[in-house]
Design an enzyme around this catalytic site. Sequence first.
Site, PDB file in Angstrom:
ATOM      1  N   TYR A   1       0.827  -1.203   0.000  1.00 10.16           N
ATOM      2  CA  TYR A   1       0.000   0.000   0.000  1.00 10.16           C
ATOM      3  C   TYR A   1       0.863   1.255   0.000  1.00 10.16           C
ATOM      4  O   TYR A   1       1.889   1.335   0.683  1.00 10.16           O
ATOM      5  CB  TYR A   1      -0.911   0.030   1.227  1.00 10.16           C
ATOM      6  CG  TYR A   1      -2.110  -0.878   1.112  1.00 10.16           C
ATOM      7  CD1 TYR A   1      -3.204  -0.533   0.320  1.00 10.16           C
ATOM      8  CD2 TYR A   1      -2.144  -2.089   1.787  1.00 10.16           C
ATOM      9  CE1 TYR A   1      -4.306  -1.372   0.201  1.00 10.16           C
ATOM     10  CE2 TYR A   1      -3.238  -2.936   1.685  1.00 10.16           C
ATOM     11  CZ  TYR A   1      -4.309  -2.566   0.893  1.00 10.16           C
ATOM     12  OH  TYR A   1      -5.392  -3.400   0.777  1.00 10.16           O
TER      13      TYR A   1
ATOM     14  N   CYS B   1       3.938   0.612   2.495  1.00  5.17           N
ATOM     15  CA  CYS B   1       4.791  -0.421   1.885  1.00  5.17           C
ATOM     16  C   CYS B   1       4.979  -1.627   2.789  1.00  5.17           C
ATOM     17  O   CYS B   1       5.924  -2.398   2.609  1.00  5.17           O
ATOM     18  CB  CYS B   1       6.141   0.169   1.464  1.00  5.17           C
ATOM     19  SG  CYS B   1       5.985   1.489   0.256  1.00  5.17           S
TER      20      CYS B   1
ATOM     21  N   TYR C   1       0.336   5.752  -0.170  1.00  7.71           N
ATOM     22  CA  TYR C   1      -0.546   6.917  -0.185  1.00  7.71           C
ATOM     23  C   TYR C   1      -0.083   7.909  -1.235  1.00  7.71           C
ATOM     24  O   TYR C   1       1.126   8.125  -1.411  1.00  7.71           O
ATOM     25  CB  TYR C   1      -0.538   7.617   1.184  1.00  7.71           C
ATOM     26  CG  TYR C   1      -1.182   8.986   1.150  1.00  7.71           C
ATOM     27  CD1 TYR C   1      -2.571   9.124   1.093  1.00  7.71           C
ATOM     28  CD2 TYR C   1      -0.399  10.141   1.147  1.00  7.71           C
ATOM     29  CE1 TYR C   1      -3.163  10.376   1.029  1.00  7.71           C
ATOM     30  CE2 TYR C   1      -0.985  11.396   1.084  1.00  7.71           C
ATOM     31  CZ  TYR C   1      -2.368  11.516   1.033  1.00  7.71           C
ATOM     32  OH  TYR C   1      -2.945  12.752   0.969  1.00  7.71           O
ATOM     33  N   HIS C   2      -1.041   8.518  -1.944  1.00  8.47           N
ATOM     34  CA  HIS C   2      -0.767   9.651  -2.817  1.00  8.47           C
ATOM     35  C   HIS C   2      -1.743  10.764  -2.476  1.00  8.47           C
ATOM     36  O   HIS C   2      -2.915  10.508  -2.152  1.00  8.47           O
ATOM     37  CB  HIS C   2      -0.940   9.283  -4.288  1.00  8.47           C
ATOM     38  CG  HIS C   2       0.038   8.259  -4.776  1.00  8.47           C
ATOM     39  ND1 HIS C   2       1.397   8.355  -4.568  1.00  8.47           N
ATOM     40  CD2 HIS C   2      -0.153   7.111  -5.474  1.00  8.47           C
ATOM     41  CE1 HIS C   2       2.004   7.323  -5.118  1.00  8.47           C
ATOM     42  NE2 HIS C   2       1.086   6.544  -5.664  1.00  8.47           N
TER      43      HIS C   2
END
Length: 260
Positions: A106, A213, A108-109
Amino acid sequence: MPSPVAWLPASAISEAAEALPLTAGPGPAGSGGAPEWIVARGLVDYPVALARMEARVAEIRAGTASEAIWLLEHPPLYTAGTSARPEDLTEPGRFPVYAARRGGRYTYHGPGQRVVYVMLDLTRRGRDVGRLVRGLEGWIIAALGEFGLSATVRPGRVGVWVPRPEKAPLPDGTPRDDKIAAIGVRLRKWVSFHGLSINVDPDLSHFDGIVPCGIEGHGVTSLVDLGLPVEMGDLDTALHTSFARTLGAPGAAAATVPAE
């Protein structure tokens, strides 16, 4: 608000200048020379970005477009790589979650984070995935070095890290690091896509909804969080400056990044 971009499944990224809008830099499409540099103004929805990447990859494979480096920001969202574990999504309803079909877990952006989608033809650059990843690591480290920041890679941990000796070590004695950049790539017939993200000034609390991550025990940081008054355009300039000496032209050797 995200940029109002319609799906255009068969056109190159550079052709969306009026719709995104995008600002293209050196490397005209189909030139076969330096990659085309493209900067999106505003926030770009993830499905739109994915469709545009895949269209450009197809054109690179067909020889009708040049390699491309696409710099953008997304609205807040999480992406799940091919190794994502359900337990690493700790707040499932917080932001939209997209299956990225890239390596990793996973990520995030969101606003304040520079996402760099890297579409390079490894047939021309050497069919070596490890070399590509090392080149991406070296590129990030060199760009951050333009601001006097010493970042590094760590064995067994994907991404680029900033040592935090002022923080207490982990229970096993491992020194603390904070992650400042993530890497996740995919290849389609030896053309890369997806790429990397670097935290300039995102809302770091947004990372609390995942185990970034899949790595626990270490934190997340950004250039501004570290006290560096860097703006997005400053980082873009540093990335452009450092690209040639790390990833370089097709056929050039990638820089070697030692793991400390």
